[in-house]
Design an enzyme around this catalytic site. Sequence first.
Site, PDB file in Angstrom:
ATOM      1  N   SER A   1       1.337  -9.825  -0.746  1.00  0.00           N
ATOM      2  CA  SER A   1       1.288  -8.324  -0.863  1.00  0.00           C
ATOM      3  C   SER A   1       1.392  -7.648   0.696  1.00  0.00           C
ATOM      4  O   SER A   1       1.592  -6.540   0.776  1.00  0.00           O
ATOM      5  CB  SER A   1      -0.377  -8.174  -1.046  1.00  0.00           C
TER       6      SER A   1
ATOM      7  N   LYS B   1       0.783  -1.036  -0.156  1.00  0.00           N
ATOM      8  CA  LYS B   1      -0.073  -0.010  -0.039  1.00  0.00           C
ATOM      9  C   LYS B   1       0.936   1.395  -0.151  1.00  0.00           C
ATOM     10  O   LYS B   1       0.321   2.518  -0.667  1.00  0.00           O
ATOM     11  CB  LYS B   1      -1.103  -0.042   1.246  1.00  0.00           C
TER      12      LYS B   1
ATOM     13  N   GLU C   1      -9.647   6.165   3.344  1.00  0.00           N
ATOM     14  CA  GLU C   1     -10.348   4.719   3.993  1.00  0.00           C
ATOM     15  C   GLU C   1      -9.639   3.850   4.179  1.00  0.00           C
ATOM     16  O   GLU C   1      -8.441   3.780   3.626  1.00  0.00           O
ATOM     17  CB  GLU C   1     -11.435   4.372   2.941  1.00  0.00           C
TER      18      GLU C   1
HETATM   19  C1  LIG Z   1      -1.839  -6.959   2.360  1.00  0.00           C
HETATM   20  C2  LIG Z   1      -2.953  -6.659   1.688  1.00  0.00           C
HETATM   21  N1  LIG Z   1      -3.129  -7.250   0.640  1.00  0.00           N
HETATM   22  C3  LIG Z   1      -4.073  -6.943  -0.335  1.00  0.00           C
HETATM   23  C4  LIG Z   1      -5.200  -5.994  -0.137  1.00  0.00           C
HETATM   24  C5  LIG Z   1      -6.189  -5.807  -0.836  1.00  0.00           C
HETATM   25  O1  LIG Z   1      -6.247  -4.659  -1.635  1.00  0.00           O
HETATM   26  P1  LIG Z   1      -5.781  -4.686  -2.995  1.00  0.00           P
HETATM   27  O2  LIG Z   1      -6.775  -5.715  -3.666  1.00  0.00           O
HETATM   28  O3  LIG Z   1      -6.070  -3.217  -3.595  1.00  0.00           O
HETATM   29  O4  LIG Z   1      -4.419  -4.830  -3.121  1.00  0.00           O
HETATM   30  C6  LIG Z   1      -4.920  -5.394   1.173  1.00  0.00           C
HETATM   31  C7  LIG Z   1      -5.921  -4.331   1.543  1.00  0.00           C
HETATM   32  O5  LIG Z   1      -6.205  -3.651   2.687  1.00  0.00           O
HETATM   33  C8  LIG Z   1      -3.766  -5.628   2.107  1.00  0.00           C
HETATM   34  O6  LIG Z   1      -3.582  -5.014   3.299  1.00  0.00           O
END
Ligand SMILES: Cc1ncc(COP(=O)(O)O)c(C=O)c1O
Lengths: 267, 393
Positions: free
Chosen positions: B379, B90, B112
Amino acid sequence: MSEPLTELFSRCREEGRAALLPYMTAGLPTPEESLTLFAAMAEAGADGFEVGIPYADPLMDGPVIQAAGERALSAGSGVEVSLDVLREVVGSTGKPTVVMTYVNPVLRMGIEAFADRVAAAGGSGIIIADLPVDEAEVFAAAFRKRDIGLVLFVAPTTTDVRLERVLAAKPPFVYGIADLGVTGARTAASTHIAALVERVRRHSDVPVVAGVGISTPEQAHAAACVADGVIVGTALVREVMGATDAASAAEALRLAVGGFAAAMQRD
Amino acid sequence: MRLDKPDTQGRFAQFGGQFAPETLMPALEELETEFTKAWADPGFHDELNSLLRDFVGRPTPVYRAARLSAQYGIELYLKREDLAHTGAHKINNTIGQALLTKRMGKPRVIAETGAGQHGVATATACALLGQECVVYMGEKDIERQALNVHRMRMLGTEVRPVTSGAGTLKDAVSAAMRDWVASVDGTHYIIGSVVGPHPFPWMVRELQKVIGEELETQMDGSAPERPQPDVIVACVGGGSNAMGIFYPYAGSDVDLVGVEAAGYGLESGQHGASLVAGSPGVIHGSMTYLLQDDQGQILEAHSISAGLDYPGVGPEHAYFKDTGLVRYASVTDEEALEAVYLLASTEGIIPALESAHGLAWIIKEAPSLQGKVVVLNLSGRGDKDVELIVEQS
Ligand SMILES: Cc1ncc(COP(=O)(O)O)c(C=O)c1O
C-alpha cells in the site's frame, strides 16, 4: 417519565418565560460530590437538568466539555455513576431531568436495558448527540414504552424535509441547535435560533429548547425570548473545571445559574 | 454476498449507517446525491481517469518478488501502490474527492491523517485543484511521521496538531469532524479511509476499487507470468487499501486476508485489531467493530504504524468478516519491523510499516501457502518510517 417535561414547559409558557436546563457532566468533581453541584444549581433557579454521561470521544463537544469528560472518567465516572447521579438528582431536586449521551454506551448496555435503567432512575428524557432521526426509531420505541422521550435535534442546516421527519417522530422537545459548531462559548449571540423556532412553529407546537454556544446571560435572554427553554453547558462546566474543590464549584455554579435564571423572563 | 451499494439507510447488513450529529446530516445527504451523480457521469470518470494516469501514474505495476518467492516457496507478487504519486494508495481517494469538492462548489477541504500519507495525498490534490486545505494530525503522529508533516506544509496545507486523547488517528478524525460541524457550509471533509458515516465508506471504496480492478486485468491467467491469484493479502487500518484490492474479488474463490495491527500482542490489550479482537458498536458515525470497554467507552489503539493505530474499521469490513467473505488476522509491531528489513534487503523495496504487516503475515503463514500465487497489496513506501525504524532497531 416525560410528563414532568410537558408540565414544565406549559407552566413556563403561562409564566411568560423560558425554562433553564443546565447541562453538567456527571461525576464532577468526583462521583460522590456530583450531587452537590446539581443541588446548588437547583437552589439557584434551574428548572431541570441535562445529566451528561462522560464519553471518551464526544464528537459534538468542544474542548471544555471534552476535558470535563476526561476528568470525570479518570475520577471514576462512567455510565453506572451517571445513572446513579441521575437517580439522586431526580430524587433530591424533583426536577425533570434528561440524560445526555452518545450512542455507543447505549448500544453497549443494550437499548432495552439502558431504557430500563433510565426509567428506574426517574429520567424524563434522553438526548443522544450522534443519533439523527434517520437512525432513531428503535431507540425511540424502547424509550417510549417506558414513557421516556427521545429528544431530537434541529440544526440551522436542517432541511424542511428533515424538519418534518423530526416533528413526525414526536420528540418531547426539539433541541434547537443555536449555532453551527460544537458546544463551547461564542462571543456573538446566535442569529439562528429565532428563525429555527419560527420554522418549527409553522408545523407544530412542540417545545423548542435552544442550546449550543449559549454562554452569557445576554445570549440566554435572547434565546429565552423566542424558545421554550435554554440549555447552558460549557459556561457552567467551565466554572467547575476552574474551581479548586466541590464547595467552591457549587458556589460558582450558584452565582452563574442565578444569572442565567434571571435572564429567562421574556421582555 | 458482496453488495454493490449499502441499502437506503447506508447499511451493509447491520453495519454502517449514519450516526452523525444532525448538523452534518444535510451535508451527508448532499454528498450522497452529488457523488451518485458524478459517478454516473462519464465526464467525471474521464477527468478522474486522466489524472490517475498522468498525475498519479496508474496503473501501478504488479511485480513478481522473485527472491522472496524462491526463499519461501510461494509465488509472491506485489501490487505496487507504493509507486503511486505521493507514495501510497491514498491518492486514489483524494483526487476523486477533491474533484467532487470542486463540483459541489466548496472552496475548503479538511482531512485527518495518521501516517501522514492521507494528509499528503489530500494536500497534493488540493494544491492541484487550488483548494484551501487543513489537515488534523495527532501530536504523537506529528512526531513519528515528521517527514510527511514537512511535505504537507510545502504543499501549502495547514497542519493542525490534535492534543486530545492519545494524539493519534482516532483523535484526528474526531477533530476533523468537529471542524466540519462548524464549517459544513463551505467545507468538504475528505475522509481518508472506508470509515465514517454513509456515504463515506461506499464512496471511498468506489474510489479505491481501481486497485483490484487493475489487478484483475494484470493477473488474468492469460499467460504463465500473469497467473490468477490464489490469495490476496492487505493490511487493514481503516481498511481502504484492503477494500480497494478485495472488493472486485469478494465472493470469488480467491482467499482474501486482511491483516490488522496486533501491536504489543493481542493479549497485551495494546493493539489496533478491531476486527480480530473488538466488538460491534458505533465509532465516528458508523456501526462497525471497534475496541471498547464494558461501558462502551472507545479504547485507545496501539500500533507502531500510525496508519493502523485506530480502534475502529470500515463497516464493510465488519460485514465481510461476519459473512466470511474475507478472513482477518493480525501481526505484532515486531513482526512488521522484521518484514520491513526483509523486503528491503531481499527485494530492494522499503515498504511502509503499514504494508509490512501484510508481508509479515505471509512469511508467518508461508508453510500453508506453499506453491500458491499470493498477491500482497504494497500500500505504501517506507520513506516516512525510516527514522522511526532506525530508532526502534
Ligand atoms: C501506506 C499505508 N497503508 C495503509 C494505511 C492504512 O489505511 P487503510 O487501512 O485505510 O488502507 C495507511 C494509512 O495511513 C498507509 O499510509
